[in-house]
Design an enzyme around this catalytic site. Sequence first.
Site, PDB file in Angstrom:
ATOM      1  N   MET A 105      24.054   9.319   2.852  1.00 31.92           N
ATOM      2  CA  MET A 105      23.955  10.612   3.524  1.00 31.92           C
ATOM      3  C   MET A 105      24.212  10.461   5.022  1.00 31.92           C
ATOM      4  SD  MET A 105      23.667  13.785   3.019  1.00 31.92           S
ATOM      5  CE  MET A 105      22.744  14.419   1.626  1.00 31.92           C
ATOM      6  N   PHE A 145     -11.279  -7.778  13.583  1.00 26.20           N
ATOM      7  CA  PHE A 145     -10.156  -8.184  12.731  1.00 26.20           C
ATOM      8  C   PHE A 145      -9.831  -7.089  11.721  1.00 26.20           C
ATOM      9  CE2 PHE A 145      -8.608 -10.326   8.805  1.00 26.20           C
ATOM     10  CZ  PHE A 145      -7.359 -10.686   9.309  1.00 26.20           C
ATOM     11  N   GLN A 146      -8.580  -6.748  11.629  1.00 23.47           N
ATOM     12  CA  GLN A 146      -8.085  -5.687  10.735  1.00 23.47           C
ATOM     13  C   GLN A 146      -8.789  -4.357  10.958  1.00 23.47           C
ATOM     14  OE1 GLN A 146      -7.896  -7.231   6.643  1.00 23.47           O
ATOM     15  NE2 GLN A 146      -5.788  -7.858   7.041  1.00 23.47           N
ATOM     16  N   LYS A 152     -17.528  -1.374   5.597  1.00 20.89           N
ATOM     17  CA  LYS A 152     -17.794  -2.418   4.603  1.00 20.89           C
ATOM     18  C   LYS A 152     -19.290  -2.514   4.287  1.00 20.89           C
ATOM     19  CE  LYS A 152     -16.622  -7.183   3.445  1.00 20.89           C
ATOM     20  NZ  LYS A 152     -15.979  -8.435   3.887  1.00 20.89           N
ATOM     21  N   GLU A 174       0.821  -1.217   0.000  1.00 15.16           N
ATOM     22  CA  GLU A 174       0.000   0.000   0.000  1.00 15.16           C
ATOM     23  C   GLU A 174       0.851   1.261   0.000  1.00 15.16           C
ATOM     24  OE1 GLU A 174      -0.570  -2.593   1.916  1.00 15.16           O
ATOM     25  OE2 GLU A 174      -2.652  -3.228   1.622  1.00 15.16           O
TER      26      GLU A 174
END
Lengths: 572, 169
Positions: free
Chosen positions: A476, A110-111, A160, A48
């Site tokens: 760097m 969940f999630q 959802k 993502e």
Amino acid sequence: MLGSDAILRSLEAEGVEVAFGIPGGAILPTYDAFARGSTVRHVLARHEQGAGHMAEGYARASGRVGVAIATSGPGATNLVTPIADAWMDSTPLVCITGQVRSTLIGTDAFQETDATGITLPIVKHSWLVQNVEELPHVIKAAFHVARTGRPGPVLVDIAKDVQETEFDFHYPDEVKLPGWRPPRNVHALQVAEAAKAIAGAQKPILYVGGGAINANACAELLELAEAGGIPVVTTLMAKGAFPDSHPLALGAPGMHGSKWANWALNKADLVIAVGSRFDDRVTGKLTAFAPGAKVIHFDIDPAEIGKLRRADIPVVGPLRPALEQLAEELRRLVDPGHMGPAAWRRQVDEWRAAYPLRYDREGDVLKPQAVIETLRDLTAGRDDVIWTTGVGQHQMWAMQYLVCDQPRTFITSGGLGTMGYGVPAAIGAKAARPDATVICVDGDGCFQMTCQELATSALEGLPITVVIINNGWLGMVRQWQEMFYDSRFSETHLTHQVPDYAQLAEAYGCAGFTLSSEDELESVLEEALNCGRTAVVDARCDPEEKCFPMIPAGAAATDVIEFTDLEESVEA
Amino acid sequence: MHTVSLLVENRPGALARVSNLFARRGYNIESLAVGPTERPEVSRITLRVDCSRDALEQLEKQMHKLVNVLRVSTLEAGEAVERELALVKVNAPPSRRAELMALGEVFRARVADLGPDSIVFEIVGHPEEVSSFEELVRPHGVKELARTGRIGLGRASAGRVARTQHVLS
């Protein structure tokens, strides 16, 4: 219509051509809607974070709003870095995340994660949609907020069950946001004040930031600079806002800017800030910054005025009409044929001649700057090249040595400094401009943070060329350790042993190249650029090369450490 | 210390967005009151913060940019009517009751509840009056205390400072 279909119809109504994302549990109904058909092209990322940076690259290359889609929980948290990046660099982004069912919200389902809560400080606004009737209004508002005023990211978190609910879809024509009133007009009196100050200045300088590109005000900027004969410094975010090859262009100021640009900015008697925000990487020690200068500050965001440096003449509002009016006003004030501050320009050019960018190209080891200079020369004169970078030494060398004459051709992570930005941003830029040659100048550390997106590039028909300035170190950080931590190279050695980047590229279905000497530099880069598919060039460079000039953190911007200073101090 | 008055859309998250601007800059909100206004879709937030003028100006500009925020203003002392309500539960054995009630009367504090060994006072006034009352009853033993946080409105007679000062002093 189902909520899920309504999401896609809304994106279509907003003119969205491409969305970048990854499906998952809470966003499944919306991906089912994709299966039913949409004019929105979906690009399947591998992480993502990649999807988010692709949407950013798309937005920066096109000037449109980028769209990223993810599921709840880890999908949403993986978008946090691109959202923060877009927030810092004012990139317009609409992120759509699935959320667990409204009956489960707040139960540690969940999630489940509080996506609007986690992103609260780094979005312009966010919405949690639990009622399908609100959905079209929210999406309309989301695009409106992302693109108007100072651009930036917004988040739409959609439960959802909302995606699964039937309702009468109607996309609204107008947004109702009584609290969202970005400045629309420029105060004519302030513009007149600014013109007077410019006409009277002996040593004026335009200090241009990324806002000029966001505002599509680059043509007006050119007009203004030429009308007043005013030298222009462009920050990292503004590279390309003003043609690098223009005689008035001084390039970038700041920590790794040229000495002439820093001196010009700091010894000016009038600093005309245009969509720039006096970032610490530009100003160095703030109290020592441009001590003798009056400041005119143009910005769409009133909160930037006086945030770090007091503005003598603030001009709040959209930059395009502001600069247009300013150039007009300035022409009225000065005689035709007026050359502007000619002595000042001569002075700046003297500095430029006296303190050029320098590095030691002799010897057997491949120098990173040589790689970037060769890339520049191989693409010279082309107006269809877009550059992206990661963050670090290679990014600063790219800023110093590449020539960008068009806006939206140099795409980089400025404010947040997100390593791993380069590859996915390049893929997004390619989606925005399929005819362009997109080249990502990356570091080996950066590349390893998001290289899984090579799969996206290969499979989605979005070919890019990645040139890894591979010094085998977090370069760097190594430079800071050498200069400020007595060369204690703590945990910065990535080595040249693993991975084999060329093989890694081949594993992802891309072309892999390795080069380690100047002799093969031009031929290998040319081959990679012309191979017709995604190519990764592992350019094995001098591990000890440092990026100069450099203003040490906290030092005054005029106290530049140069390549030569260091050699002298070593000899002494 | 500054008093800031905001009109915000009456929506979930509006308060969190405002308070986050203070928290992320390390400023503590000393007092906070949120409630309805004459319009049902609009709430008023009144908050107190201790910061410099420059910091306040930056905070105001940032608040103004929030989508849910409709108006931001600072209430200047003398140009605003400011009030606070407090409930104070004080130790009050029968021997002390009369003394405490007399004290309450001076401050026009109402007895909201009376128990065998304590009194709950309700006092409404300028926040400084409320604080004075709190100080005066403290030696008697304050068992519990709740203050609403200050609320305020610009004066009805805005601009005529001399007169309003007279009326309210």
